[in-house]
Scaffold this active site. Structure first.
Site, PDB file in Angstrom:
ATOM      1  N   HIS A 102       3.332   5.434 -12.303  1.00  0.00           N
ATOM      2  CA  HIS A 102       2.695   5.982 -11.100  1.00  0.00           C
ATOM      3  C   HIS A 102       3.749   6.502 -10.142  1.00  0.00           C
ATOM      4  CE1 HIS A 102       3.469   1.698 -10.379  1.00  0.00           C
ATOM      5  NE2 HIS A 102       3.689   2.039  -9.134  1.00  0.00           N
ATOM      6  N   HIS A 104       4.475   7.374  -6.059  1.00  0.00           N
ATOM      7  CA  HIS A 104       4.046   7.148  -4.673  1.00  0.00           C
ATOM      8  C   HIS A 104       4.214   8.430  -3.868  1.00  0.00           C
ATOM      9  CE1 HIS A 104       4.215   2.611  -4.866  1.00  0.00           C
ATOM     10  NE2 HIS A 104       5.027   2.885  -5.871  1.00  0.00           N
TER      11      HIS A 104
HETATM   12  P1  AMP Z   1       5.199  -0.307  -7.786  1.00  0.00           P
HETATM   13  O1  AMP Z   1       6.100  -1.283  -7.118  1.00  0.00           O
HETATM   14  O2  AMP Z   1       5.746   1.086  -7.785  1.00  0.00           O
HETATM   15  O3  AMP Z   1       4.796  -0.802  -9.153  1.00  0.00           O
HETATM   16  O4  AMP Z   1       3.940  -0.216  -6.852  1.00  0.00           O
HETATM   17  C1  AMP Z   1       2.668  -0.625  -7.164  1.00  0.00           C
HETATM   18  C2  AMP Z   1       1.841  -0.246  -5.974  1.00  0.00           C
HETATM   19  O5  AMP Z   1       0.494  -0.433  -6.328  1.00  0.00           O
HETATM   20  C3  AMP Z   1       2.117  -1.054  -4.707  1.00  0.00           C
HETATM   21  O6  AMP Z   1       2.456  -0.165  -3.668  1.00  0.00           O
HETATM   22  C4  AMP Z   1       0.795  -1.785  -4.461  1.00  0.00           C
HETATM   23  O7  AMP Z   1       0.500  -1.840  -3.093  1.00  0.00           O
HETATM   24  C5  AMP Z   1      -0.191  -0.917  -5.198  1.00  0.00           C
HETATM   25  N1  AMP Z   1      -1.364  -1.591  -5.725  1.00  0.00           N
HETATM   26  C6  AMP Z   1      -1.448  -2.778  -6.357  1.00  0.00           C
HETATM   27  N2  AMP Z   1      -2.703  -3.034  -6.751  1.00  0.00           N
HETATM   28  C7  AMP Z   1      -3.454  -1.964  -6.371  1.00  0.00           C
HETATM   29  C8  AMP Z   1      -4.837  -1.622  -6.481  1.00  0.00           C
HETATM   30  N3  AMP Z   1      -5.715  -2.441  -7.067  1.00  0.00           N
HETATM   31  N4  AMP Z   1      -5.240  -0.447  -5.959  1.00  0.00           N
HETATM   32  C9  AMP Z   1      -4.381   0.379  -5.339  1.00  0.00           C
HETATM   33  N5  AMP Z   1      -3.048   0.124  -5.215  1.00  0.00           N
HETATM   34  C10 AMP Z   1      -2.603  -1.031  -5.704  1.00  0.00           C
END
Ligand code: AMP
Length: 138
Positions: A102, A104
């Site tokens: 993903h 950001h």
């Molecule tokens: P990463 O550290 O790049 O893996 O970031 C994962 C991101 O996903 C974090 O910014 C979390 O806040 C976000 N996140 C976790 N669970 C969910 C969810 N169910 N829906 C939307 N965002 C999420």
């Protein structure tokens, strides 16, 4: 690490748990981050399964980054931001917490500090309101 089909984004992609969606096409989906580092923080995912950038098939990047650009423009306009940062983490040591690739998209305003990564849960109403602003700018 092998891809875990039970990761939270895989469940969102299968429609098993909800998200605040702003955009979807054949190859990608974008939805609001539930712990935003700034108002309007959006995540863009390829539908194709990979843990992160390192194990992804390079053929996923054209559609993924076309969507990242589309969402970045809409986030900047819709949220009235001064700029947008794009971040993407690979492996736990680099800050990755969800193991489906993903990107950001985080709006920035002059003089407004970024909140902590994976910090505080946002209310569903605020996420919906910000999603509406971004959708209106798409
Ligand atoms: P990463 O550290 O790049 O893996 O970031 C994962 C991101 O996903 C974090 O910014 C979390 O806040 C976000 N996140 C976790 N669970 C969910 C969810 N169910 N829906 C939307 N965002 C999420």
């Amino acid at each position: 690490m092998t891809y875990d089909t039970q990761n939270i984004f895989a469940k969102i992609l299968r429609g098993e748990i909800p998200c605040t969606k702003v955009y979807e096409d054949d190859h990608t989906i974008a939805f609001m981050d539930i712990m935003p580092q700034a108002d309007g923080h959006t995540l863009v995912l390829p539908k194709a399964a990979s843990v992160n950038l390192l194990d992804a098939d390079a053929s996923t990047f054209a559609a993924l980054f076309a969507s990242v650009q589309k969402i970045a423009r809409a986030v900047k306009t819709g949220m009235g931001a001064d700029g947008v940062i794009i971040t993407q983490f690979n492996e736990a040591a680099a800050g990755q917490t969800v193991f489906h690739l993903h990107v950001h998209v985080i709006p920035r305003w002059e003089g407004v500090a970024l909140r902590r990564h994976s910090g505080t849960m946002e209310s569903p109403d605020v996420l919906k309101a910000n999603a509406a602003k971004i959708i209106a700018a798409l």
